[in-house]
Design a protein around this motif. Structure first.
Motif, short mmCIF file in Angstrom:
data_model
loop_
_atom_site.label_atom_id
_atom_site.label_comp_id
_atom_site.label_asym_id
_atom_site.label_seq_id
_atom_site.Cartn_x
_atom_site.Cartn_y
_atom_site.Cartn_z
N TYR A 12 0.76 -1.15 0.03
CA TYR A 12 0.10 -0.10 0.02
C TYR A 12 0.97 1.22 0.03
CZ TYR A 12 -3.01 -3.79 1.74
OH TYR A 12 -3.43 -5.09 1.67
N LEU A 63 1.62 3.42 1.87
CA LEU A 63 0.99 4.58 2.92
C LEU A 63 2.05 5.39 3.79
CD1 LEU A 63 -2.89 3.79 3.11
CD2 LEU A 63 -1.49 5.00 1.21
N VAL A 69 -5.75 9.67 6.11
CA VAL A 69 -5.93 9.39 4.85
C VAL A 69 -5.79 10.65 4.17
CG1 VAL A 69 -7.94 8.88 3.55
CG2 VAL A 69 -7.58 7.45 5.69
N ASN A 110 -2.39 11.65 3.38
CA ASN A 110 -1.65 10.78 2.36
C ASN A 110 -2.05 11.15 1.08
OD1 ASN A 110 -0.13 8.34 3.15
ND2 ASN A 110 -1.41 8.44 4.77
N PRO A 114 -3.56 4.85 8.77
CA PRO A 114 -3.75 3.66 7.87
C PRO A 114 -3.91 2.33 8.91
CG PRO A 114 -2.20 5.25 7.23
CD PRO A 114 -2.69 5.97 8.30
N LYS A 115 -3.26 2.44 10.18
CA LYS A 115 -3.24 1.35 11.07
C LYS A 115 -4.75 0.89 11.44
CE LYS A 115 -2.68 3.66 15.37
NZ LYS A 115 -1.83 3.89 16.43
N LYS A 147 -6.88 0.52 2.49
CA LYS A 147 -5.64 1.03 2.37
C LYS A 147 -5.29 1.21 0.94
CE LYS A 147 -3.53 -0.72 6.67
NZ LYS A 147 -2.63 -1.76 7.05
#
Length: 259
Positions: A85, A87, A93, A96, A132-133, A140
């Motif tokens: 991914y 990221l 989000v 990113n 992201p986690k 993702k």
């Protein structure tokens, strides 16, 4: 004029005493707004070919042209989506998706507006402030796609982007990509080992031979658009899938397990 043209592209790794011929005599064209897919046996050089188009690697021979201009390195006109991914885990989000725009110096208001548009387009409205986690694998990858699209590349390069997802999520992501492509009409060059995925997505499927990878054949997919997974049970889909499967089976014969 085609958006992307490869002529007699070859790639050799190693040295003169121990050369490894990864690609040979690759001829390929992708038209404006086309969704082209490459399939081939494991180790045939699909990802190497995509890296050459991205400018992350150089061809040993031949030429790679975009809009008639030779590709000599990475550029903002090409956006890459990998299987991983990629990221930034410390960014939300929205941050990113804004990242490339910030690097380009886009004003904050325009960055925010563009990011929110593409977050909504990939179905993640409401997750702008999530890290992201906290996201699933499919979510993702949606962020990764939104981030690339936000930079408005002329061509989207996708290297098995759904390969790490479970079957159900993969189906959802394929339908998402078709929906996004119908709206954006971005030119796409997509790598996959999944024949169903190739036929579902593609205007054109390029089938590669085993190493050194060559373009064995070019198949036009005439199944009407818009498409979703309902077309996978049609006779037209089954016929194209069978043709590709038979070619890949022939290529797999004699292929070493280490390839």
């Amino acid at each position: 004029m085609s958006k992307l043209v490869l002529r007699k592209v070859g790639k050799v790794f190693g040295d003169l005493r121990h050369p490894v011929h990864a690609l040979a005599e690759i001829d390929l064209e992708v038209a404006e707004n086309e969704l082209a897919v490459i399939v081939g046996p494991s180790g045939c050089g699909k990802s190497t070919l995509l890296n050459i188009v991205a400018g992350l690697d150089r061809a040993s021979s031949g030429s790679v042209l975009m809009n008639g201009i030779e590709i000599t390195g990475p550029g903002a006109d090409r956006g890459m989506v990998f299987q991983s991914y990629t990221l930034f885990p410390w960014l939300t989000v929205q941050k990113n998706v804004e990242f490339g725009l910030r690097i380009k110096g886009t004003p904050p208001g325009e960055r925010r507006e563009t990011a929110l548009r593409y977050i909504k387009l990939v179905g993640l409205a409401g997750f702008e402030n999530a890290l992201p986690k906290t996201l699933s694998g499919g979510m993702k990858q949606r962020v990764a796609i939104a981030r690339v699209l936000a930079n408005r590349p002329e061509i989207l390069l996708m290297d098995e982007p759904f390969g790490a997802l479970d079957a159900q999520t993969r189906v959802a992501m394929q339908d998402l990509l078709l929906s996004v492509w119908e709206k954006e009409k971005t030119t796409v060059l997509f790598i996959t080992h999944d024949i169903d995925e190739a036929v579902l997505l593609a205007d054109t499927v390029y089938v590669m031979s085993r190493r050194p990878g060559r373009i064995r054949t070019r198949l036009k997919v005439e199944i009407p658009r818009p498409r979703d997974h309902r077309v996978t049970v049609s006779p037209e889909f089954a016929s194209i899938k069978k043709e590709i499967m038979e070619m890949l089976w022939e290529e797999s014969q004699g292929l070493n397990i280490s390839d």
